[in-house]
Design a protein around this motif. Structure first.
Motif, PDB file in Angstrom:
ATOM      1  N   UNK A 100       3.860   1.595 -15.439  1.00  0.00           N
ATOM      2  CA  UNK A 100       4.620   2.832 -15.690  1.00  0.00           C
ATOM      3  C   UNK A 100       3.841   4.101 -15.370  1.00  0.00           C
ATOM      4  N   UNK A 101       2.535   4.101 -15.644  1.00  0.00           N
ATOM      5  CA  UNK A 101       1.744   5.319 -15.434  1.00  0.00           C
ATOM      6  C   UNK A 101       1.125   5.397 -14.041  1.00  0.00           C
ATOM      7  N   UNK A 102       1.335   4.388 -13.238  1.00  0.00           N
ATOM      8  CA  UNK A 102       0.711   4.380 -11.911  1.00  0.00           C
ATOM      9  C   UNK A 102       1.394   5.381 -11.001  1.00  0.00           C
ATOM     10  N   UNK A 103       0.626   6.108 -10.197  1.00  0.00           N
ATOM     11  CA  UNK A 103       1.247   7.064  -9.265  1.00  0.00           C
ATOM     12  C   UNK A 103       2.275   6.379  -8.368  1.00  0.00           C
ATOM     13  N   UNK A 104       1.984   5.150  -7.955  1.00  0.00           N
ATOM     14  CA  UNK A 104       2.906   4.416  -7.095  1.00  0.00           C
ATOM     15  C   UNK A 104       2.948   2.959  -7.506  1.00  0.00           C
ATOM     16  N   UNK A 105       4.153   2.403  -7.517  1.00  0.00           N
ATOM     17  CA  UNK A 105       4.260   0.975  -7.779  1.00  0.00           C
ATOM     18  C   UNK A 105       5.487   0.448  -7.055  1.00  0.00           C
ATOM     19  N   UNK A 106       5.526  -0.842  -6.830  1.00  0.00           N
ATOM     20  CA  UNK A 106       6.654  -1.426  -6.117  1.00  0.00           C
ATOM     21  C   UNK A 106       6.803  -2.886  -6.510  1.00  0.00           C
ATOM     22  N   UNK A 107       7.974  -3.236  -6.997  1.00  0.00           N
ATOM     23  CA  UNK A 107       8.266  -4.635  -7.266  1.00  0.00           C
ATOM     24  C   UNK A 107       7.248  -5.273  -8.208  1.00  0.00           C
ATOM     25  N   UNK A 144       4.097  -4.513  -8.476  1.00  0.00           N
ATOM     26  CA  UNK A 144       2.724  -4.310  -8.001  1.00  0.00           C
ATOM     27  C   UNK A 144       2.294  -2.856  -8.206  1.00  0.00           C
ATOM     28  N   UNK A 145       0.987  -2.641  -8.409  1.00  0.00           N
ATOM     29  CA  UNK A 145       0.418  -1.308  -8.253  1.00  0.00           C
ATOM     30  C   UNK A 145       0.253  -1.095  -6.753  1.00  0.00           C
ATOM     31  N   UNK A 146       0.523   0.123  -6.280  1.00  0.00           N
ATOM     32  CA  UNK A 146       0.251   0.420  -4.881  1.00  0.00           C
ATOM     33  C   UNK A 146      -0.946   1.357  -4.812  1.00  0.00           C
ATOM     34  N   UNK A 147      -1.919   0.986  -3.982  1.00  0.00           N
ATOM     35  CA  UNK A 147      -3.120   1.815  -3.819  1.00  0.00           C
ATOM     36  C   UNK A 147      -3.359   1.992  -2.325  1.00  0.00           C
ATOM     37  N   UNK A 148      -4.119   3.042  -1.948  1.00  0.00           N
ATOM     38  CA  UNK A 148      -4.432   3.206  -0.523  1.00  0.00           C
ATOM     39  C   UNK A 148      -5.041   1.924   0.032  1.00  0.00           C
ATOM     40  N   UNK A 149      -4.726   1.592   1.253  1.00  0.00           N
ATOM     41  CA  UNK A 149      -5.164   0.329   1.851  1.00  0.00           C
ATOM     42  C   UNK A 149      -6.678   0.184   1.754  1.00  0.00           C
ATOM     43  N   UNK A 204      -0.151   0.564   2.332  1.00  0.00           N
ATOM     44  CA  UNK A 204      -0.769   0.476   1.012  1.00  0.00           C
ATOM     45  C   UNK A 204      -1.219  -0.959   0.716  1.00  0.00           C
ATOM     46  N   UNK A 205      -2.149  -1.089  -0.221  1.00  0.00           N
ATOM     47  CA  UNK A 205      -2.503  -2.413  -0.732  1.00  0.00           C
ATOM     48  C   UNK A 205      -1.768  -2.620  -2.052  1.00  0.00           C
ATOM     49  N   UNK A 206      -1.298  -3.846  -2.293  1.00  0.00           N
ATOM     50  CA  UNK A 206      -0.595  -4.163  -3.530  1.00  0.00           C
ATOM     51  C   UNK A 206      -1.556  -4.862  -4.483  1.00  0.00           C
ATOM     52  N   UNK A 207      -1.609  -4.377  -5.717  1.00  0.00           N
ATOM     53  CA  UNK A 207      -2.545  -4.941  -6.684  1.00  0.00           C
ATOM     54  C   UNK A 207      -1.795  -5.701  -7.785  1.00  0.00           C
TER      55      UNK A 207
END
Lengths: 499, 95
Positions: B78-85, B87-92, A163-166
């Protein structure tokens, strides 16, 4: 839009190809991050290096129903910059939406200014040289416009395997896009332009100009043509982040285009990237439809309007700009243009110099600041903000020279001591016995000793009076440089009986 | 002004919306109906009339240069399908 060629052709600015000479044409778009506490349209902080998404307001993340409200300081900074570029300030400007899709742009558009920017045409005077005769050439580079816009966020691709981190901390930070006219004719001129622009922004305090932090970056448009022809097809090199790289990118790109044209090919208008490792430009991989931005006025924002009094107020408190300061140093303090240019190269250096020169001899102060202080700082790789010798300390050293308390030579030693150890220069002179000997009795004794020890040299000096200088040197050495050189010179000549 | 199927597909691609040929053909009709409806405005002579920017005569609101919001990464993601630490996580999306 018709693009006007404002420059006179000059053979010396052409570059040779295999089949004849070519002229390089460059125009630049510089993105400069506005110095402000909060973002352009939100109350989130602009501080660099915070935790991911710590500097994000709901409107920056494009949460539904959130509306942008402009930061008035960003408006003031843009107007100050416009004044510094001697540009037309537009009392009415309009914000537009520039639409494109990217994960670090949550709105799906960047708020920018398209048709009606806040600042119109202006000028930057650059200095290029020295040429073979050691002379500098002053060239006017036209400014097309300056507009305010939002920065985008940051995508990090190497933190997660799939994944890319934004991170949206930078999203919505105010940028000034400063667009030059295609008035630049070489890599050297381009570097001089960027250097000067950065200097002006730093003087004004509207951008910190730190290219390595991304606070200032340049898109460089390059084309080539045969002398006398109209403008050729240009390529845009995106996001070059150092002045040196701008020079390298232009050199490489011009050569690439010349090679294609000389082989009978044509240039595709395209966006390219500069690879600093290889020192070359390459086409961006995706031929994205990036140029289809579908601009339209942002319905969330009214036109930005202010009156002349607002602009005049900012003009009245504008800092003295480098060109004006340099001219003043030359006319009021009698400095050479070269010395004055060095002193105004950074506002902090100019301020330091002015403190030292206050109430003292300007030329002497300039010599000490340039040769001794800046020389020593350069050697240590330090900036003026890290100087161990303060303006007050250097001023005291100059006063001690002026009063004849110490000689110029001892002053250098004193400077080195203050550099290493700090302290009050006057006290150091007192406590370490560095005072100049002006007592003629003591000097006479020293001269007599040197003469007595060197009878052969005395004979030679009588035939060749210029040898008197050798005796002066010996006496200075014997007195640890503390004797007044003028007095020594007079006494040596008198004792030797030469003119 | 009317759009053709190619334009519909291009606009969809610019917005990263996947449309099938079937959908594009249907949207072409729908969009042209909307554009035709709006085109009635072309009949009004607006020569010399400044575009209206607001319904009420008002000036732009401004904020002071003060930090008022932040340190809410959790709420932001909070509303993002995926997040980590944080960050928003999005497909590469690397090129």
């Amino acid at each position: 839009m018709t693009i006007i060629d404002a420059r006179q052709f000059d053979q010396k600015r052409t570059v040779p190809g295999v089949t004849g000479d070519w002229e390089i044409i460059v125009g630049m778009e510089v993105h400069a991050q506005v110095l402000s506490r909060a973002k352009l349209f939100s109350g989130a902080s602009t501080e660099f290096g915070k935790a991911p998404n710590a500097n994000v307001a709901l409107v920056d993340a494009a949460m539904p129903g959130m509306l942008p409200v402009i930061n008035e300081e960003c408006v003031r900074q843009a107007v100050r910059t416009g004044l510094g570029l001697r540009a037309k300030i537009n009392n009415r400007s309009v914000f537009d939406r520039k639409n494109y899709f990217y994960p670090d742009l949550p709105q799906g558009y960047q708020i920018s200014q398209f048709k009606d920017p806040i600042v119109g045409e202006g000028t930057v005077v650059i200095s290029v040289g020295p040429d073979r005769k050691g002379e500098f050439e002053e060239i006017e580079i036209g400014i097309e416009r300056l507009h305010l816009e939002q920065d985008a966020g940051k995508s990090i691709h190497d933190r997660h395997p799939s994944m890319s981190c934004v991170d949206l901390n930078r999203t919505g930070v105010a940028l000034m896009e400063i667009v030059s006219k295609p008035d630049i004719r070489s890599a050297d001129e381009a570097k001089a332009y960027l250097t000067k622009l950065r200097m002006i922004l730093r003087y004004l305090g509207t951008c910190n100009g730190n290219m390595d932090e991304g606070s200032m970056r340049a898109d460089v448009n390059v084309s080539v043509r045969r002398p006398g022809e109209g403008f050729g097809t240009r390529c845009e090199i995106k996001n070059v982040n150092s002045i040196r790289f701008v020079g390298q990118a232009i050199e490489h790109e011009a050569r690439r285009q010349i090679a294609i044209l000389e082989e009978g090919g044509t240039i595709d208008q395209e966006t390219r990237l500069f690879d600093p490792g290889k020192g070359e430009t390459r086409a961006m991989r995706s031929k994205e439809e990036a140029h289809d931005y579908r601009y339209f006025p942002d319905p969330d924002l009214l036109p930005l309007e202010f009156d002349d009094a607002f602009v005049e107020g900012l003009a009245a408190e504008l800092t003295e700009l480098p060109d004006t300061k340099r001219a003043r140093f030359v006319t009021e303090l009698g400095l050479s243009v070269y010395d004055a240019s060095i002193l105004v190269s950074e506002k902090a250096i100019a301020d330091f110099f002015e403190q030292v020169a206050e109430g003292r001899d300007g030329k002497l102060a300039a010599n000490w600041v340039i040769n001794d202080l800046l020389g020593a700082l350069n050697k240590d790789g330090r900036g003026i903000d890290e100087t161990p010798v303060s303006a007050r300390q250097l001023g005291t050293i100059l006063d001690l020279i002026g009063k004849g308390t110490i000689s110029g030579k001892i002053a250098k030693d004193l400077f080195a001591i203050v550099w290493e150890e700090g302290g009050d220069p006057a006290e150091i002179v007192e406590s370490r016995g560095m005072k100049q000997v002006t007592d003629t009795g003591a000097i006479e004794t020293a001269v007599d000793e040197v003469i007595a020890a060197n009878p052969d040299k005395v004979e030679q000096a009588k035939a060749k009076p210029s040898l008197a200088g050798w005796f002066v040197g010996q006496v200075m050495k014997a007195t640890g440089g503390k004797a007044n050189p003028k007095a020594v010179n007079a006494i040596v000549k008198e004792k030797l009986g030469v003119e | 002004m009317a759009v053709d199927t190619e334009t519909v597909k291009r606009v969809a691609r610019l917005s990263r919306i996947a449309v099938t040929d079937e959908e594009a053909a249907r949207m072409e009709g729908e969009l042209n109906a909307i554009l035709g409806f709006v085109a009635q405005l072309d009949e009004v002579d607006v020569e010399g009339v400044e575009p209206m920017t607001s319904a009420a005569p008002t000036t732009m609101k401004k904020r002071q240069d003060v930090v008022t919001e932040g340190d809410q990464a959790e709420a932001i993601t909070a509303n993002a399908p995926l997040s980590d630490d944080g960050f928003f996580l999005v497909p590469k999306v690397v090129e």
